[in-house]
Design a protein around this motif. Structure first.
Motif, PDB file in Angstrom:
ATOM      1  N   PRO A  43      24.809   6.736 -40.188  1.00  0.00           N
ATOM      2  CA  PRO A  43      23.356   6.309 -41.222  1.00  0.00           C
ATOM      3  C   PRO A  43      23.005   5.547 -40.152  1.00  0.00           C
ATOM      4  N   ALA A  44      24.000   4.397 -40.086  1.00  0.00           N
ATOM      5  CA  ALA A  44      23.826   2.616 -38.907  1.00  0.00           C
ATOM      6  C   ALA A  44      22.690   2.670 -38.281  1.00  0.00           C
ATOM      7  N   ASP A  45      22.700   3.719 -37.582  1.00  0.00           N
ATOM      8  CA  ASP A  45      21.864   3.868 -36.122  1.00  0.00           C
ATOM      9  C   ASP A  45      21.025   4.378 -36.202  1.00  0.00           C
ATOM     10  N   ALA A  46      20.929   5.651 -37.310  1.00  0.00           N
ATOM     11  CA  ALA A  46      19.532   6.403 -37.517  1.00  0.00           C
ATOM     12  C   ALA A  46      17.914   6.382 -36.632  1.00  0.00           C
ATOM     13  N   GLU A  47      17.712   5.387 -37.413  1.00  0.00           N
ATOM     14  CA  GLU A  47      16.354   4.455 -36.444  1.00  0.00           C
ATOM     15  C   GLU A  47      16.067   3.912 -35.639  1.00  0.00           C
ATOM     16  N   ARG A  48      17.484   3.685 -34.906  1.00  0.00           N
ATOM     17  CA  ARG A  48      17.686   2.953 -33.743  1.00  0.00           C
ATOM     18  C   ARG A  48      17.298   4.154 -32.687  1.00  0.00           C
ATOM     19  N   ILE A  49      16.643   3.619 -31.506  1.00  0.00           N
ATOM     20  CA  ILE A  49      15.697   4.840 -30.161  1.00  0.00           C
ATOM     21  C   ILE A  49      16.753   4.734 -29.550  1.00  0.00           C
ATOM     22  N   MET A  50      17.173   5.983 -29.514  1.00  0.00           N
ATOM     23  CA  MET A  50      19.041   6.761 -28.832  1.00  0.00           C
ATOM     24  C   MET A  50      17.890   6.467 -26.991  1.00  0.00           C
ATOM     25  N   HIS A  51      16.492   7.577 -27.017  1.00  0.00           N
ATOM     26  CA  HIS A  51      16.217   7.619 -25.644  1.00  0.00           C
ATOM     27  C   HIS A  51      14.635   6.779 -26.273  1.00  0.00           C
TER      28      HIS A  51
END
Length: 135
Positions: A43-51
């Motif tokens: 959940p900590a990465d949910a809004e981060r951009i993967m690409h």
């Protein structure tokens, strides 16, 4: 498919903001995919951009956020060299990239005759810009 070299930049939670900024500078079409969109379970990465992918008429630039817990890039994390014809628009690129950043070498005539400048933008990316006189 032709072989192309595409810069890929890494950020620590600012990829969306950075890629949107680069779109405002260079124009083009921006596509962003969050970690949540790609099935990430943290959940900590949910809004981060993967690409992220910014495609312009002249080049492509990609970027992403590092996942939580991975070592974040240290500025200047990457450098990007831009060569263009000297024009008001290309000079504006340099001015815009410098907004909120640091000018390392002011845009001025270099010994080889072209205008050259270096900035580290607000996201820690170093930009080297070489502007050739228009023919």
């Amino acid at each position: 498919m032709a072989t192309r070299l595409i810069p890929y930049l890494h950020f620590d939670g600012t990829a969306r903001e950075a890629m949107e900024f680069y779109r405002s500078v260079f124009g083009g079409t921006l596509e962003l995919a969050r970690y949540a969109d790609m099935g990430a379970h943290d959940p900590a990465d949910a809004e981060r951009i993967m690409h992220g992918d910014l495609a312009t008429d002249h080049f492509e630039l990609m970027g992403s956020d590092v996942p939580t817990g991975q070592a974040a890039p240290r500025p200047p994390a990457h450098g990007v060299a831009v060569s263009a014809e000297d024009s008001p628009q290309s000079r504006e690129y340099v001015e815009r990239l410098a907004e909120g950043g640091t000018v390392i070498v002011p845009l001025e005539t270099a010994p080889w005759g072209n205008a050259f400048g270096m900035v580290i933008d607000r996201y820690g990316i170093e930009w080297m810009v070489n502007l050739a006189p228009s023919s």
